[in-house]
Design a protein around this motif. Structure first.
Motif, PDB file in Angstrom:
ATOM      1  N   UNK A   1      26.844   2.581  11.824  1.00 29.52           N
ATOM      2  CA  UNK A   1      27.342   3.265  10.635  1.00 29.52           C
ATOM      3  C   UNK A   1      27.979   2.300   9.648  1.00 29.52           C
ATOM      4  N   UNK A   2      28.528   1.193  10.169  1.00 34.05           N
ATOM      5  CA  UNK A   2      29.185   0.219   9.297  1.00 34.05           C
ATOM      6  C   UNK A   2      28.184  -0.665   8.564  1.00 34.05           C
ATOM      7  N   UNK A   3      26.936  -0.709   9.042  1.00 39.60           N
ATOM      8  CA  UNK A   3      25.947  -1.579   8.434  1.00 39.60           C
ATOM      9  C   UNK A   3      25.607  -1.095   7.030  1.00 39.60           C
ATOM     10  N   UNK A   4      25.547  -2.033   6.122  1.00 41.65           N
ATOM     11  CA  UNK A   4      25.187  -1.718   4.741  1.00 41.65           C
ATOM     12  C   UNK A   4      23.780  -2.244   4.488  1.00 41.65           C
ATOM     13  N   UNK A   5      22.885  -1.412   3.929  1.00 40.57           N
ATOM     14  CA  UNK A   5      21.530  -1.909   3.664  1.00 40.57           C
ATOM     15  C   UNK A   5      21.549  -3.034   2.644  1.00 40.57           C
ATOM     16  N   UNK A   6      20.792  -4.081   2.901  1.00 42.35           N
ATOM     17  CA  UNK A   6      20.747  -5.215   1.986  1.00 42.35           C
ATOM     18  C   UNK A   6      20.008  -4.821   0.713  1.00 42.35           C
ATOM     19  N   UNK A   7      20.478  -5.303  -0.437  1.00 38.44           N
ATOM     20  CA  UNK A   7      19.793  -4.969  -1.693  1.00 38.44           C
ATOM     21  C   UNK A   7      18.410  -5.595  -1.754  1.00 38.44           C
ATOM     22  N   UNK A   8      17.516  -4.950  -2.483  1.00 36.71           N
ATOM     23  CA  UNK A   8      16.153  -5.449  -2.616  1.00 36.71           C
ATOM     24  C   UNK A   8      15.726  -5.362  -4.072  1.00 36.71           C
TER      25      UNK A   8
END
Length: 272
Positions: A87-94
């Motif tokens: 839940x803490x993971x943030x998706x990397x921008x693309x």
């Protein structure tokens, strides 16, 4: 009888200590025990002894064998920790272009047409009485823990990185601007993120900050020597007892020259 054999500490390890079957691999048994036959492996499974596959998996992963047993015993705890981390993971921008060649041409054009930097000489007023290095020495003395780590007063974490000379990088940021003298105690040991938050996002009035300091009971347990600020993320500003006492005395010294400042501020708040 089967339950007694599987739930009691009766099997010896190679040190002669009696253990529960679930704590041992067949290979942990002393010399003289049958370990390699099919019958021995079947009996080990019946007793609930640890499987050879666990040993192989632990070796493959490069982790202690005991960790496999811990995961087996506390599956729900491990699963909860895993879900919390997910839940803490943030998706990397693309930002992928459909036409890299065209994008390259546009980037070359934009770089060519970029404006040249221009500079203008301006005169500014700079406070020359601030002894920032002395404030940093003061803060290191009061906010370094027993393990030698300098701790941020807002997030309560060790400073995130060290300088080439080995010292932690941190901001010695002024607590309140109303105090007219250069008090070392009127500075905070803040990590870069918390310093930016305190500088740009703190909504607590400068005089109110002085008011809040005076309201803290210096005899309170040190873990609870906290000032509550109007900030978006880190609201609890923690002090050590010596730092708090020093800042309270600095604030009172300022009040001797400005006796109505905090009192007027309190009266205004009460009327509102």
């Amino acid at each position: 009888m089967g339950q007694l054999c599987s739930k009691s500490a009766w099997l010896p390890n190679q040190n002669g200590e009696f253990c529960f079957p679930e704590e041992l691999f067949l290979s942990d048994l002393p010399e003289g025990f049958e370990k390699s036959t099919n019958e021995a492996q079947e009996l080990a499974m019946t007793l609930g002894m640890r499987k050879a596959e666990e040993l192989q998996l632990a070796d493959k992963l490069g982790i202690p064998h005991e960790l496999i047993s811990f995961i087996q015993r506390d599956r729900e705890v491990i699963l909860a920790l895993y879900q919390e981390q997910q839940q803490k993971k943030v998706p990397l921008p693309s930002s992928i272009t459909n036409d890299p060649a065209r994008r390259t041409d546009k980037a070359v054009e934009a770089a060519y047409n970029a404006a040249v930097k221009k500079y203008k000489t301006v005169s500014i007023n700079r406070r020359i009485s601030a002894g920032n290095n002395e404030a940093k020495v003061y803060l290191r003395n009061h906010h370094t823990d027993s393990e030698g780590q300098l701790i941020c007063q807002l997030c309560n974490r060790a400073m995130p990185f060290r300088l080439p000379n080995g010292e932690e990088y941190f901001e010695a940021y002024q607590y309140t601007e109303v105090l007219e003298k250069e008090y070392e105690a009127n500075h905070l040991a803040l990590c870069p993120n918390c310093a930016a938050e305190f500088k740009y996002a703190c909504q607590t009035d400068e005089i109110e900050k002085a008011d809040l300091i005076l309201d803290v009971n210096k005899m309170t347990d040190e873990a609870n020597l906290v000032v509550y600020l109007d900030m978006p993320v880190h609201r609890h500003l923690r002090f050590t007892q010596r730092h708090l006492i020093d800042l309270q005395m600095a604030t009172k010294d300022w009040l001797e020259a400005n006796p109505h400042s905090v009192a007027s501020h309190r009266n205004l708040n009460n009327s509102q």
